[in-house]
Scaffold this motif. Structure first.
Motif, mmCIF file in Angstrom:
data_model
loop_
_atom_site.group_PDB
_atom_site.id
_atom_site.type_symbol
_atom_site.label_atom_id
_atom_site.label_comp_id
_atom_site.label_asym_id
_atom_site.label_seq_id
_atom_site.Cartn_x
_atom_site.Cartn_y
_atom_site.Cartn_z
ATOM 1 N N ALA A 42 0.854 -1.184 0.000
ATOM 2 C CA ALA A 42 0.000 0.000 0.000
ATOM 3 C C ALA A 42 0.891 1.234 0.000
ATOM 4 O O ALA A 42 2.101 1.157 0.209
ATOM 5 C CB ALA A 42 -0.913 -0.021 1.218
ATOM 6 N N GLY A 43 0.276 2.405 -0.204
ATOM 7 C CA GLY A 43 1.050 3.612 -0.446
ATOM 8 C C GLY A 43 1.281 4.497 0.752
ATOM 9 O O GLY A 43 1.457 5.705 0.602
ATOM 10 N N ALA A 54 -6.177 4.160 -0.384
ATOM 11 C CA ALA A 54 -6.843 5.259 0.321
ATOM 12 C C ALA A 54 -6.520 6.568 -0.393
ATOM 13 O O ALA A 54 -5.453 6.714 -0.993
ATOM 14 C CB ALA A 54 -6.383 5.324 1.778
ATOM 15 N N ASP A 55 -7.435 7.536 -0.298
ATOM 16 C CA ASP A 55 -7.267 8.801 -1.008
ATOM 17 C C ASP A 55 -5.968 9.498 -0.636
ATOM 18 O O ASP A 55 -5.316 10.121 -1.486
ATOM 19 C CB ASP A 55 -8.448 9.739 -0.707
ATOM 20 C CG ASP A 55 -9.747 9.257 -1.343
ATOM 21 O OD1 ASP A 55 -9.670 8.492 -2.332
ATOM 22 O OD2 ASP A 55 -10.824 9.634 -0.855
ATOM 23 N N ASN A 56 -5.578 9.425 0.652
ATOM 24 C CA ASN A 56 -4.398 10.174 1.088
ATOM 25 C C ASN A 56 -3.089 9.532 0.649
ATOM 26 O O ASN A 56 -2.013 10.018 0.988
ATOM 27 C CB ASN A 56 -4.411 10.357 2.612
ATOM 28 C CG ASN A 56 -4.424 9.042 3.378
ATOM 29 O OD1 ASN A 56 -4.134 7.980 2.839
ATOM 30 N ND2 ASN A 56 -4.767 9.105 4.653
ATOM 31 N N LEU A 116 2.265 8.001 -3.650
ATOM 32 C CA LEU A 116 2.617 7.065 -4.716
ATOM 33 C C LEU A 116 3.167 7.783 -5.940
ATOM 34 O O LEU A 116 4.163 7.354 -6.532
ATOM 35 C CB LEU A 116 1.393 6.233 -5.089
ATOM 36 C CG LEU A 116 0.968 5.178 -4.054
ATOM 37 C CD1 LEU A 116 -0.442 4.688 -4.333
ATOM 38 C CD2 LEU A 116 1.946 4.013 -4.046
ATOM 39 N N ARG A 117 2.540 8.895 -6.319
ATOM 40 C CA ARG A 117 3.029 9.636 -7.482
ATOM 41 C C ARG A 117 4.431 10.176 -7.236
ATOM 42 O O ARG A 117 5.295 10.166 -8.123
ATOM 43 C CB ARG A 117 2.082 10.792 -7.807
ATOM 44 C CG ARG A 117 0.773 10.343 -8.442
ATOM 45 C CD ARG A 117 -0.051 11.552 -8.845
ATOM 46 N NE ARG A 117 -1.465 11.207 -8.964
ATOM 47 C CZ ARG A 117 -2.451 12.004 -8.598
ATOM 48 N NH1 ARG A 117 -2.198 13.177 -8.071
ATOM 49 N NH2 ARG A 117 -3.706 11.631 -8.752
ATOM 50 N N GLY A 127 -1.506 1.998 -9.231
ATOM 51 C CA GLY A 127 -2.748 2.749 -9.114
ATOM 52 C C GLY A 127 -3.718 2.130 -8.116
ATOM 53 O O GLY A 127 -3.341 1.356 -7.240
ATOM 54 N N TRP A 128 -4.987 2.468 -8.303
ATOM 55 C CA TRP A 128 -6.025 2.015 -7.373
ATOM 56 C C TRP A 128 -6.280 0.510 -7.515
ATOM 57 O O TRP A 128 -6.364 -0.003 -8.633
ATOM 58 C CB TRP A 128 -7.322 2.776 -7.612
ATOM 59 C CG TRP A 128 -7.336 4.096 -6.904
ATOM 60 C CD1 TRP A 128 -6.929 5.304 -7.396
ATOM 61 C CD2 TRP A 128 -7.755 4.332 -5.554
ATOM 62 N NE1 TRP A 128 -7.079 6.271 -6.443
ATOM 63 C CE2 TRP A 128 -7.589 5.720 -5.309
ATOM 64 C CE3 TRP A 128 -8.262 3.518 -4.537
ATOM 65 C CZ2 TRP A 128 -7.901 6.307 -4.070
ATOM 66 C CZ3 TRP A 128 -8.579 4.090 -3.318
ATOM 67 C CH2 TRP A 128 -8.397 5.468 -3.095
#
Length: 334
Positions: free
Chosen positions: A237-238, A258-260, A265-266, A278-279
């Motif tokens: 996970a990120g 998760a959105d945050n 990640l980017r 990605g998601w």
């Protein structure tokens, strides 16, 4: 010297904030300064913070208790998405040196020190404000004591093992999805699955175990470090774990759960440490995951990403921050 770290964590929030605060706690401890954690969370986290001084209560709701504890503090560090500006302003009035751990320029912070360790932090353009000092970037990345010194990593010529880690509870059941995919598409790659303390889908994961799948149950920091070093690639996970993966030089495929985590990640993708899948629920997710695994089969790709991670996170961020904070406290007293 009175030092408090105010944070949150647990089954629904995860352990990222507590992990960061634990690393700062350890850096204070190394300097002979006794800190205390004040945690808004559930009892499940107590095994994660054993051997540390802490109080577990809803400081967001019980503010009278909170301010009764922190009154007269030298240093108060807040790492929270829940604390509102009015609460932080009151903390700023109480503490000689207030410190706010920020991830996304969440607020106009009151007097004190603002810290953003994010890989993307220097691009957020924090506003210049009177009585607010900023420390941003990977130089200050906080990782647990076990990651302060990491031995040289030997990158193997072939990709033969992969680590799966999706946080303390994996509420979206990404572990099961990715493990099923790996068993079907890459049956010869050894799979090491890390299970957090709050997992609710453990039975589903255990049903997928075979002779090439190892399950590690809620490892401590030493155990996590060992798994990372012994894995050719991580799928993660990120969140905060990416910083420890960078410190160990573990080439990683990041997954957004998760959105945050999107900025994180980017940022890691842009500097070349991770492959970003990605998601987890995107309809092209498994296509991207397959492409990234195939690319990471190349030794030179993995070696390059490993070296980038080690250069970005040298493990000394917690010590640097604590030196700065203690120095500011000393100056404020003079």
């Amino acid at each position: 010297m009175k030092v408090f770290l105010i944070t949150e964590g647990g089954e629904h929030i995860g352990l990222g904030h507590i992990t960061r605060c634990s690393s700062l706690y350890q850096a204070f401890e190394e300097k002979g300064i006794a800190a205390e954690l004040l945690i808004n969370g559930d009892a499940d986290i107590e095994a994660f913070i054993e051997c540390k001084r802490y109080r577990l209560f809803d400081w967001l709701a019980d503010r009278d208790r909170l301010f009764g504890i922190i009154d007269g503090s030298n240093i108060i560090i807040v790492d929270s998405y829940l604390a509102d500006k009015s609460l932080l302003e009151k903390i700023s009035d109480v503490a000689r040196i207030p410190v706010y751990i920020d991830d996304n320029k969440r607020l106009d912070y009151p007097r004190g020190i603002v810290v953003n360790i994010g890989v993307y932090a220097d691009g957020l353009n924090y506003p210049e404000r009177e009585n607010v000092v900023y420390f941003t970037g990977l130089k200050y990345a906080t990782v647990r004591k076990e990651f302060w010194h990491v031995q040289d990593r030997k990158v193997r010529k072939t990709l033969s093992s992969v680590m799966l880690t999706f946080g303390g509870n994996d509420a979206s059941d990404v572990t099961t999805k990715v493990l099923t995919f790996l068993k079907g598409e890459y049956p010869m790659i050894r799979r090491v699955v890390v299970i957090g303390m709050g997992f609710h889908t453990l039975n589903k994961v255990e049903l997928l175990r075979d002779e090439n799948t190892e399950i590690i149950y809620h490892p401590d920091a030493t155990g996590m470090k060992e798994v990372m070093i012994n894995s050719d690639v991580a799928i993660s996970a990120g969140g905060q774990t990416l910083y420890e993966l960078a410190a160990t030089g573990t080439p990683t495929i990041g997954i957004c759960v998760a959105d945050n985590q999107e900025f994180n990640l980017r940022g890691w993708e842009n500097i070349g440490f991770i492959k970003n899948a990605g998601w987890y629920d995107d309809n092209r997710f498994f296509e991207r995951l397959r492409k990234h695994i195939d690319r990471l089969a190349d030794y030179s790709d993995r070696k390059g990403r490993s070296d980038i991670g080690r250069r970005c996170v040298d493990g000394q961020g917690s010590r640097r921050l604590v030196d700065i904070i203690v120095g500011a406290t000393t100056n404020a007293a003079n």
